[in-house]
Enzyme design. Structure first.
Site, PDB file in Angstrom:
ATOM      1  N   ARG A 240       0.847  -1.193   0.000  1.00 12.35           N
ATOM      2  CA  ARG A 240       0.000   0.000   0.000  1.00 12.35           C
ATOM      3  C   ARG A 240       0.882   1.243   0.000  1.00 12.35           C
ATOM      4  O   ARG A 240       1.984   1.235   0.539  1.00 12.35           O
ATOM      5  CB  ARG A 240      -0.909   0.021   1.245  1.00 12.35           C
ATOM      6  CG  ARG A 240      -2.072  -0.957   1.172  1.00 12.35           C
ATOM      7  CD  ARG A 240      -2.968  -0.856   2.394  1.00 12.35           C
ATOM      8  NE  ARG A 240      -2.303  -1.357   3.577  1.00 12.35           N
ATOM      9  CZ  ARG A 240      -1.715  -0.615   4.502  1.00 12.35           C
ATOM     10  NH1 ARG A 240      -1.735   0.701   4.410  1.00 12.35           N
ATOM     11  NH2 ARG A 240      -1.123  -1.162   5.530  1.00 12.35           N
TER      12      ARG A 240
ATOM     13  N   TYR B 170      -1.161  -3.579  -7.089  1.00  8.06           N
ATOM     14  CA  TYR B 170      -0.971  -4.287  -5.819  1.00  8.06           C
ATOM     15  C   TYR B 170      -2.301  -4.407  -5.051  1.00  8.06           C
ATOM     16  O   TYR B 170      -3.030  -3.423  -4.914  1.00  8.06           O
ATOM     17  CB  TYR B 170       0.070  -3.564  -4.934  1.00  8.06           C
ATOM     18  CG  TYR B 170       0.012  -4.095  -3.517  1.00  8.06           C
ATOM     19  CD1 TYR B 170       0.513  -5.374  -3.226  1.00  8.06           C
ATOM     20  CD2 TYR B 170      -0.618  -3.396  -2.491  1.00  8.06           C
ATOM     21  CE1 TYR B 170       0.390  -5.905  -1.949  1.00  8.06           C
ATOM     22  CE2 TYR B 170      -0.738  -3.918  -1.213  1.00  8.06           C
ATOM     23  CZ  TYR B 170      -0.232  -5.180  -0.943  1.00  8.06           C
ATOM     24  OH  TYR B 170      -0.363  -5.711   0.308  1.00  8.06           O
TER      25      TYR B 170
ATOM     26  N   LYS C 215      -9.594  -2.574   1.762  1.00  2.69           N
ATOM     27  CA  LYS C 215      -9.334  -1.436   2.628  1.00  2.69           C
ATOM     28  C   LYS C 215     -10.099  -0.190   2.168  1.00  2.69           C
ATOM     29  O   LYS C 215     -10.603   0.586   2.980  1.00  2.69           O
ATOM     30  CB  LYS C 215      -7.821  -1.152   2.713  1.00  2.69           C
ATOM     31  CG  LYS C 215      -7.036  -2.297   3.373  1.00  2.69           C
ATOM     32  CD  LYS C 215      -7.532  -2.563   4.735  1.00  2.69           C
ATOM     33  CE  LYS C 215      -7.015  -3.752   5.501  1.00  2.69           C
ATOM     34  NZ  LYS C 215      -5.703  -4.259   5.411  1.00  2.69           N
TER      35      LYS C 215
ATOM     36  N   HIS D 245     -10.472  -2.502  11.545  1.00  2.00           N
ATOM     37  CA  HIS D 245      -9.370  -3.353  11.047  1.00  2.00           C
ATOM     38  C   HIS D 245      -9.136  -4.473  12.067  1.00  2.00           C
ATOM     39  O   HIS D 245      -8.161  -4.459  12.803  1.00  2.00           O
ATOM     40  CB  HIS D 245      -8.124  -2.476  10.881  1.00  2.00           C
ATOM     41  CG  HIS D 245      -6.993  -3.125  10.137  1.00  2.00           C
ATOM     42  ND1 HIS D 245      -5.696  -2.685  10.254  1.00  2.00           N
ATOM     43  CD2 HIS D 245      -6.955  -4.156   9.262  1.00  2.00           C
ATOM     44  CE1 HIS D 245      -4.903  -3.415   9.479  1.00  2.00           C
ATOM     45  NE2 HIS D 245      -5.644  -4.326   8.877  1.00  2.00           N
TER      46      HIS D 245
ATOM     47  N   SER E  57      -1.186  -3.605  10.379  1.00  2.00           N
ATOM     48  CA  SER E  57      -0.825  -4.504   9.289  1.00  2.00           C
ATOM     49  C   SER E  57       0.421  -5.306   9.643  1.00  2.00           C
ATOM     50  O   SER E  57       1.385  -4.765  10.193  1.00  2.00           O
ATOM     51  CB  SER E  57      -0.563  -3.689   8.022  1.00  2.00           C
ATOM     52  OG  SER E  57      -1.726  -2.953   7.701  1.00  2.00           O
TER      53      SER E  57
ATOM     54  N   CYS F 200       0.923  -7.503  11.919  1.00  2.00           N
ATOM     55  CA  CYS F 200       1.187  -7.629  13.354  1.00  2.00           C
ATOM     56  C   CYS F 200       0.449  -8.809  13.978  1.00  2.00           C
ATOM     57  O   CYS F 200       0.305  -8.880  15.197  1.00  2.00           O
ATOM     58  CB  CYS F 200       0.837  -6.339  14.084  1.00  2.00           C
ATOM     59  SG  CYS F 200       1.982  -5.005  13.717  1.00  2.00           S
TER      60      CYS F 200
ATOM     61  N   ASP G 233      -9.172  -9.880   9.026  1.00  2.00           N
ATOM     62  CA  ASP G 233      -8.674  -8.534   8.724  1.00  2.00           C
ATOM     63  C   ASP G 233      -9.676  -7.408   8.984  1.00  2.00           C
ATOM     64  O   ASP G 233      -9.273  -6.337   9.397  1.00  2.00           O
ATOM     65  CB  ASP G 233      -8.222  -8.471   7.256  1.00  2.00           C
ATOM     66  CG  ASP G 233      -7.296  -7.298   6.957  1.00  2.00           C
ATOM     67  OD1 ASP G 233      -6.319  -7.112   7.707  1.00  2.00           O
ATOM     68  OD2 ASP G 233      -7.555  -6.557   5.998  1.00  2.00           O
TER      69      ASP G 233
ATOM     70  N   ARG H  23       2.133 -12.127  -0.628  1.00  2.00           N
ATOM     71  CA  ARG H  23       0.851 -12.505  -0.030  1.00  2.00           C
ATOM     72  C   ARG H  23       0.209 -13.683  -0.747  1.00  2.00           C
ATOM     73  O   ARG H  23       0.531 -13.991  -1.883  1.00  2.00           O
ATOM     74  CB  ARG H  23      -0.103 -11.304  -0.068  1.00  2.00           C
ATOM     75  CG  ARG H  23       0.440 -10.143   0.782  1.00  2.00           C
ATOM     76  CD  ARG H  23      -0.620  -9.334   1.428  1.00  2.00           C
ATOM     77  NE  ARG H  23      -0.034  -8.421   2.396  1.00  2.00           N
ATOM     78  CZ  ARG H  23      -0.525  -8.211   3.613  1.00  2.00           C
ATOM     79  NH1 ARG H  23      -1.610  -8.840   4.013  1.00  2.00           N
ATOM     80  NH2 ARG H  23       0.044  -7.355   4.437  1.00  2.00           N
TER      81      ARG H  23
HETATM   82  P1  GTP Z   1      -2.214  -7.787   7.501  1.00  2.00           P
HETATM   83  O1  GTP Z   1      -2.704  -8.832   6.572  1.00  2.00           O
HETATM   84  O2  GTP Z   1      -1.142  -6.948   6.905  1.00  2.00           O
HETATM   85  O3  GTP Z   1      -3.300  -6.950   8.085  1.00  2.00           O
HETATM   86  O4  GTP Z   1      -1.393  -8.552   8.679  1.00  2.00           O
HETATM   87  P2  GTP Z   1      -1.832  -9.427   9.944  1.00  2.00           P
HETATM   88  O5  GTP Z   1      -2.130  -8.526  11.093  1.00  2.00           O
HETATM   89  O6  GTP Z   1      -2.873 -10.406   9.571  1.00  2.00           O
HETATM   90  O7  GTP Z   1      -0.462 -10.187  10.322  1.00  2.00           O
HETATM   91  P3  GTP Z   1      -0.056 -11.725  10.189  1.00  2.00           P
HETATM   92  O8  GTP Z   1      -0.881 -12.618  11.057  1.00  2.00           O
HETATM   93  O9  GTP Z   1       0.015 -12.065   8.752  1.00  2.00           O
HETATM   94  O10 GTP Z   1       1.405 -11.699  10.811  1.00  2.00           O
HETATM   95  C1  GTP Z   1       2.429 -10.915  10.276  1.00  2.00           C
HETATM   96  C2  GTP Z   1       3.762 -11.298  10.837  1.00  2.00           C
HETATM   97  O11 GTP Z   1       3.750 -11.325  12.263  1.00  2.00           O
HETATM   98  C3  GTP Z   1       4.219 -12.694  10.395  1.00  2.00           C
HETATM   99  O12 GTP Z   1       5.569 -12.611   9.999  1.00  2.00           O
HETATM  100  C4  GTP Z   1       4.089 -13.529  11.628  1.00  2.00           C
HETATM  101  O13 GTP Z   1       5.051 -14.558  11.641  1.00  2.00           O
HETATM  102  C5  GTP Z   1       4.298 -12.535  12.766  1.00  2.00           C
HETATM  103  N1  GTP Z   1       3.541 -12.944  13.978  1.00  2.00           N
HETATM  104  C6  GTP Z   1       2.213 -13.219  14.045  1.00  2.00           C
HETATM  105  N2  GTP Z   1       1.852 -13.598  15.291  1.00  2.00           N
HETATM  106  C7  GTP Z   1       2.982 -13.547  16.035  1.00  2.00           C
HETATM  107  C8  GTP Z   1       3.263 -13.814  17.422  1.00  2.00           C
HETATM  108  O14 GTP Z   1       2.406 -14.181  18.219  1.00  2.00           O
HETATM  109  N3  GTP Z   1       4.561 -13.629  17.830  1.00  2.00           N
HETATM  110  C9  GTP Z   1       5.538 -13.228  16.962  1.00  2.00           C
HETATM  111  N4  GTP Z   1       6.775 -13.073  17.452  1.00  2.00           N
HETATM  112  N5  GTP Z   1       5.320 -12.976  15.647  1.00  2.00           N
HETATM  113  C10 GTP Z   1       4.054 -13.127  15.198  1.00  2.00           C
HETATM  114  C1  SPV Z   2      -2.859  -4.608   5.407  1.00  2.00           C
HETATM  115  O1  SPV Z   2      -1.867  -3.987   4.974  1.00  2.00           O
HETATM  116  O2  SPV Z   2      -3.387  -4.330   6.510  1.00  2.00           O
HETATM  117  C2  SPV Z   2      -3.423  -5.727   4.628  1.00  2.00           C
HETATM  118  C3  SPV Z   2      -2.973  -5.903   3.261  1.00  2.00           C
HETATM  119  O3  SPV Z   2      -4.306  -6.417   5.105  1.00  2.00           O
HETATM  120  S1  SPV Z   2      -3.667  -4.713   2.196  1.00  2.00           S
HETATM  121  O4  SPV Z   2      -4.807  -5.315   1.534  1.00  2.00           O
HETATM  122  O5  SPV Z   2      -2.617  -4.386   1.272  1.00  2.00           O
HETATM  123  O6  SPV Z   2      -4.095  -3.577   2.964  1.00  2.00           O
HETATM  124 MN    MN Z   3      -4.812  -5.737   7.189  1.00  2.00          MN
END
Ligand code: GTP
Ligand code: SPV
Ligand code: MN
Length: 591
Positions: free
Chosen positions: A73, A201, A210, A230, A252, A254, A281, A374
């Site tokens: 983004r 993207y 979003k 979110h 994002s 996290c 999400d 992704r």
């Molecule tokens: P968006 O799709 O961008 O909104 O991201 P999201 O919030 O769904 O994050 P996602 O679950 O894909 O995790 C992103 C990163 O955080 C990955 O590299 C995971 O390995 C890491 N991660 C997720 N949960 C944990 C956790 O409990 N501990 C640690 N250390 N890392 C974590």
């Molecule tokens: C985020 O960045 O929080 C995502 C991926 O879930 S995007 O659709 O690019 O916003």
């Molecule tokens: Mn997201």
């Protein structure tokens, strides 16, 4: 219009205008049928936009590589084009609507010459449910069509549900030349319109996500008295079969997808605990007839971060990607035509292309997959998808959880004293930035409610809306918590095991909602007694470490106050008085 799938006058008129503007060679009305999608996938493969993967190992799966300058983004080029600048607020970029339309139409004029216009009807939320909102996206990208088919409820049933109504969200996407300098993602809340140009993207072009489900929907929610957040939504089922639903907002990359699909640690599994994923999400939430807060995931698939997803960290996500999935910017294994990304396993392919499509040597230290690569996977693939996923009423929420990446300061978990204090806790969220957006990674920034890049109006008004919702919910309001899985030691190692073991924290949260766990009162809110978080069966983790990550360091928090004050100062008289009171309380508590 020829072959139109609807007679809705507002739809036909708008499309006609955009046809005249973009001048496509052909027009294709997307009906959602498998035949039509299959035809588009084949065409995408013939032009190189898509690569068909190994049909035996990854049936129905495709690889898509975006342009090198177009991998995340672009917050700096994302605009809220409200009539008045002050309605966009200090956290959004703003452009005057007339100026924005002018700029965008000049870019879009003739942009579909030699191309096909795809007309995508889609629903956010189950078609016909009280949560559902409809949209039409015009695009010149096959990748967008086949991704929207996964991420939304897409197809001609949407026209039937819409009827002759004018209540739908307009979306225009033009790839143009993927020119970074002319890339704009613009939102016109007063016109329910989104225009996105010069990007391919996901987050910039899958306009249901979003752009609609957060930036436009947050405006609708404010007007209509509901919330677009979110947030992931999960159900935690206990051994008696009772399921408690929680929603959690993390910025994002996290951990939302990971938490939403969590597999409980063995000792919990043996007892019969299960986690069910409703969404990973976005949550739309409204007050139900029973006065509680009910949530629905408006999406129909997962657009998840690939790197770090593996059979240990998130088996449910990995399994979700094993059929009918689109992978973006990952490694292509040339030996067997499958995909790979960092930490999928310990065997990077020897004969492979990296995310740039170049021959990749896995021993040269470079990353094979882009950090924001992704997968786009259908929700129905997820082994732990909730039985309530399609429920028109949504699910009742008992707890709202905020969280972010903080190496220090924020404890593993704490609970707010009440709703308004919870709004304060959300408003002061801060997190280290990630690769999900372009720009520096690892810098701490304020990201209230994980909505900094997604709130489609003035953040001060948004907080006031949260406070209003609390008034409506009264004593039926969900309890509000904050978590931090990312506390580190002085060498930067994560102290908390995270992932599946986050259930141990959810367990305490659910007990707090039921009134069966105690807590200590601290300056920032209620913190668990270390003994009340179950750490049985954890290797390399002891009570002393747990105590250290539950600690509320008054010095760090006093330093935090200055940051909060500086942030709050941006909002002027739109900052709700309640939040100022909460800040004063925190200051007093820290004395
Ligand atoms: P968006 O799709 O961008 O909104 O991201 P999201 O919030 O769904 O994050 P996602 O679950 O894909 O995790 C992103 C990163 O955080 C990955 O590299 C995971 O390995 C890491 N991660 C997720 N949960 C944990 C956790 O409990 N501990 C640690 N250390 N890392 C974590
Ligand atoms: C985020 O960045 O929080 C995502 C991926 O879930 S995007 O659709 O690019 O916003
Ligand atoms: Mn997201």
């Amino acid at each position: 219009m020829k072959n139109a799938l609807t007679t809705n006058p507002s739809v036909l008129k708008w499309i006609q205008e955009k046809v005249e503007l973009t001048q496509p060679d052909q027009i294709m009305w997307i009906d959602g049928s498998e035949e039509q999608l299959e035809q588009l996938r084949a065409e995408g493969c013939s032009t190189g936009e898509l690569t068909k993967l190994n049909e035996e190992k990854l049936p129905g799966c495709y690889l898509h590589l975006s342009a090198l300058n177009d991998v995340a983004r672009v917050e700096g080029r994302t605009f809220i084009c409200s009539e008045k600048e002050e309605d966009a607020g200090p956290t959004n970029h703003w452009m005057a609507p007339a100026e924005a339309y002018d700029l965008l139409y000049n870019i879009a004029r003739g942009a579909y010459k030699g191309r096909t216009m795809y007309i995508i009807p889609y629903s956010m939320g189950p078609v016909g449910s009280p949560f559902a909102k409809y949209g039409i996206e015009l695009t010149d990208s096959i990748y967008v069509v086949i991704s929207m088919a996964i991420m939304t409820r897409m197809g001609k049933q949407v026209y039937e549900a819409l009827g002759d109504s004018n209540d739908w969200i307009r979306g225009l996407h033009c790839k143009c030349d993927i020119d970074e300098e002319k890339r704009y993602i613009c939102h016109f809340p007063q016109d329910n319109t989104i225009i996105s140009v010069n990007s391919g993207y996901g987050g910039n072009v899958l306009l249901g996500k979003k752009c609609f489900a957060l930036r436009i929907a947050s405006n609708l929610g404010r007007k209509e008295g509901w919330m677009a957040e979110h947030m992931l939504i999960l159900g935690l089922e206990d051994p008696e079969g009772k399921t408690t639903y929680v929603a959690a907002a993390f910025p994002s990359a996290c951990g939302k997808t990971n938490l939403a699909m969590l597999i409980p640690p063995e000792l919990y599994r043996e007892k019969g605990y299960k986690v069910w994923c409703v969404g990973d999400d976005i949550a739309w939430m409204r007050v139900g007839e029973d006065g509680r807060l009910w949530a629905c995931n408006p999406e129909n698939g997962f657009f998840g971060v690939a790197p770090g997803t593996n059979m240990k960290s998130n088996p449910n996500a990995l399994i979700s990607t094993q059929k009918n999935t689109i992978f973006t910017n990952v490694v292509l294994n040339l030996d067997d035509n499958t995909v790979w990304w960092e930490s999928m396993d310990k065997n990077p392919p020897k004969n492979a292309n990296n995310w740039k499509g170049e021959k990749w040597d896995c021993t040269d230290g470079s990353k094979g997959a882009h950090p924001n690569s992704r997968f786009t996977a259908p929700a129905e693939n997820c082994p732990c998808i909730s039985s309530e996923f399609d429920s028109p009423a949504g699910v009742p929420i008992s707890a709202i959880i905020f969280g972010g990446r903080r190496a220090k300061t924020a404890p593993l978990v704490y609970q707010s004293r009440d709703w308004d204090h919870g709004v304060f806790v959300g408003s002061i969220m801060a997190s280290e930035t990630t690769a999900a957006a372009t720009g520096a990674v690892g810098v701490v920034r304020r990201d209230p409610m994980a909505m900094l890049p997604f709130c489609g109006y003035h953040m001060g008004d948004y907080w006031a809306h949260w406070i209003e919702m609390g008034k409506k919910l009264g004593d039926k309001a969900p309890k509000i918590f904050n978590v931090n899985w990312f506390r580190t030691d002085d060498e930067g190692h994560f102290l908390w095991p995270g992932f599946g073991d986050n259930l141990r924290v959810l367990d305490w949260i659910v007990k707090r909602c039921e009134g069966t766990a105690d807590a200590q009162t601290t300056a920032i809110g209620y913190v668990p007694y270390a003994e009340d978080i179950n750490i049985d069966g954890l290797d390399d983790f002891d009570l002393a470490t747990l105590k250290s990550i539950l600690e509320v360091d008054k010095e760090l928090w006093s330093a935090e106050i200055a940051g909060i004050e500086e942030f709050y100062a941006k909002f002027g008289d739109k900052l709700p008085a309640k939040l100022v009171e909460e800040l004063d309380t925190l200051k007093n508590n820290l004395k």
